[in-house]
Enzyme design. Structure first.
Site, PDB file in Angstrom:
ATOM      1  N   GLU A 106       0.835  -1.214   0.000  1.00 14.79           N
ATOM      2  CA  GLU A 106       0.000   0.000   0.000  1.00 14.79           C
ATOM      3  C   GLU A 106       0.861   1.252   0.000  1.00 14.79           C
ATOM      4  OE1 GLU A 106      -2.721   1.477  -0.326  1.00 14.79           O
ATOM      5  OE2 GLU A 106      -4.420   0.532   0.682  1.00 14.79           O
ATOM      6  N   ASP A 107       0.349   2.316  -0.594  1.00 17.19           N
ATOM      7  CA  ASP A 107       1.080   3.583  -0.589  1.00 17.19           C
ATOM      8  C   ASP A 107       0.977   4.268   0.777  1.00 17.19           C
ATOM      9  OD1 ASP A 107      -1.662   4.135  -0.938  1.00 17.19           O
ATOM     10  OD2 ASP A 107      -1.360   5.620  -2.519  1.00 17.19           O
ATOM     11  N   ASP A 110      -4.324   5.918   5.868  1.00 12.99           N
ATOM     12  CA  ASP A 110      -4.844   7.095   6.565  1.00 12.99           C
ATOM     13  C   ASP A 110      -5.779   6.607   7.674  1.00 12.99           C
ATOM     14  OD1 ASP A 110      -5.264   9.806   7.086  1.00 12.99           O
ATOM     15  OD2 ASP A 110      -7.014   9.866   5.778  1.00 12.99           O
ATOM     16  N   PHE A 159      -1.305  16.466   3.882  1.00 15.26           N
ATOM     17  CA  PHE A 159      -1.537  15.715   2.650  1.00 15.26           C
ATOM     18  C   PHE A 159      -0.217  15.676   1.884  1.00 15.26           C
ATOM     19  CE2 PHE A 159      -3.338  14.642  -1.466  1.00 15.26           C
ATOM     20  CZ  PHE A 159      -4.352  13.768  -1.101  1.00 15.26           C
ATOM     21  N   ARG A 172       2.073  12.022  -9.366  1.00 14.98           N
ATOM     22  CA  ARG A 172       2.483  10.644  -9.056  1.00 14.98           C
ATOM     23  C   ARG A 172       3.925  10.385  -9.472  1.00 14.98           C
ATOM     24  NH1 ARG A 172      -2.108   7.672  -7.630  1.00 14.98           N
ATOM     25  NH2 ARG A 172      -4.040   8.183  -8.704  1.00 14.98           N
TER      26      ARG A 172
HETATM   27  P1  IMP Z   1      -7.829   5.242   4.177  1.00 18.80           P
HETATM   28  O1  IMP Z   1      -8.871   4.250   3.775  1.00 18.80           O
HETATM   29  O2  IMP Z   1      -8.435   6.394   4.947  1.00 18.80           O
HETATM   30  O3  IMP Z   1      -6.680   4.615   4.948  1.00 18.80           O
HETATM   31  O4  IMP Z   1      -7.282   5.931   2.843  1.00 18.80           O
HETATM   32  C1  IMP Z   1      -6.164   5.454   2.171  1.00 18.80           C
HETATM   33  C2  IMP Z   1      -6.147   5.929   0.725  1.00 18.80           C
HETATM   34  O5  IMP Z   1      -6.421   7.346   0.628  1.00 18.80           O
HETATM   35  C3  IMP Z   1      -4.748   5.741   0.133  1.00 18.80           C
HETATM   36  O6  IMP Z   1      -4.580   4.481  -0.479  1.00 18.80           O
HETATM   37  C4  IMP Z   1      -4.640   6.910  -0.835  1.00 18.80           C
HETATM   38  O7  IMP Z   1      -5.150   6.534  -2.107  1.00 18.80           O
HETATM   39  C5  IMP Z   1      -5.520   7.987  -0.266  1.00 18.80           C
HETATM   40  N1  IMP Z   1      -4.721   8.990   0.486  1.00 18.80           N
HETATM   41  C6  IMP Z   1      -4.761   9.202   1.827  1.00 18.80           C
HETATM   42  N2  IMP Z   1      -3.917  10.188   2.187  1.00 18.80           N
HETATM   43  C7  IMP Z   1      -3.314  10.621   1.048  1.00 18.80           C
HETATM   44  C8  IMP Z   1      -2.308  11.643   0.772  1.00 18.80           C
HETATM   45  O8  IMP Z   1      -1.783  12.350   1.651  1.00 18.80           O
HETATM   46  N3  IMP Z   1      -1.954  11.784  -0.542  1.00 18.80           N
HETATM   47  C9  IMP Z   1      -2.495  11.037  -1.545  1.00 18.80           C
HETATM   48  N4  IMP Z   1      -3.413  10.066  -1.330  1.00 18.80           N
HETATM   49  C10 IMP Z   1      -3.834   9.864  -0.043  1.00 18.80           C
HETATM   50 MG    MG Z   2      -5.238   8.081  -4.273  1.00 17.79          MG
END
Ligand code: IMP
Ligand code: MG
Length: 187
Positions: A106-107, A110, A159, A172
């Protein structure tokens, strides 16, 4: 102005949070750990598109094992800035997970809602093991303990963009990870 930034393409996101050298160093360490932990196995790395594509490419080359890669694409319902936890699989895996040692790549984590959904879904397919390698974890945003086997960096609430991460599909391709700050006039 935003329109200038769009037209010149020279406007950059804000301060660099993680340089490409620092990322490379950490990815090498993660690759080393994964190589050690999965010795004798052929793990399947599952990248979550699109954000993980850059990390996946570097991580896979830092692992010295006969691994395989596959990708999934998910989209979450709800608004653009907060995930709802209800996730739709837009592209599913090509391979069967039964008996496989699966490592989800995973990238950024959050809230952790996307990951928790994915994990439940993948676990139901009968893998021999299921672990997670996240490049970034945003501190203090997760309601539950996430049990992440490998984490690259914990980052502050800002962010971020670059190294696969986007804002509205842009940035990206930055080699580093930067804070995203909307362009300020005259800057
Ligand atoms: P979660 O379900 O709240 O954990 O959201 C995770 C997803 O939100 C990641 O896989 C990203 O695609 C996107 N995301 C959350 N924070 C960022 C950020 O700071 N930059 C870019 N994408 C983000
Ligand atoms: Mg994204």
């Amino acid at each position: 102005m935003v329109s200038d930034a769009m037209s010149t393409g020279t406007d950059m996101p804000g301060e660099i949070l993680l340089s490409k050298e620092r990322i490379a160093e950490r990815v090498a360490e993660l690759g080393h750990d994964i190589t050690r932990d999965y010795a004798g196995e052929a793990p399947l790395l599952v990248g979550v598109l699109k954000g993980a594509f850059v990390f996946m490419a570097d991580l896979a080359r830092a692992v010295d094992l006969p691994l395989e890669v596959d990708f999934m694409a998910v989209s979450s319902y709800g608004n653009a800035t907060r995930t709802s936890g209800v996730v739709r699989i837009v592209k599913d895996l090509d391979v069967d997970l039964s008996g496989r040692h699966v490592l989800v790549v995973e990238d950024i984590i959050d809230s952790g809602l996307t990951l928790n959904y994915l994990r439940r879904n993948l676990r139901s397919r009968g893998p021999a093991s299921l672990e997670v390698c996240a490049l970034l974890v945003r501190s203090g945003r997760q309601a539950d303990e996430l049990d992440l086997r490998y984490v690259g960096f914990e980052i502050p609430p800002d962010f971020v963009v670059g190294y696969g991460l986007d804002v509205a599909e842009r940035y990206r391709n930055l080699p580093h990870i930067a804070r995203f700050e909307p362009a300020t006039p005259g800057a």
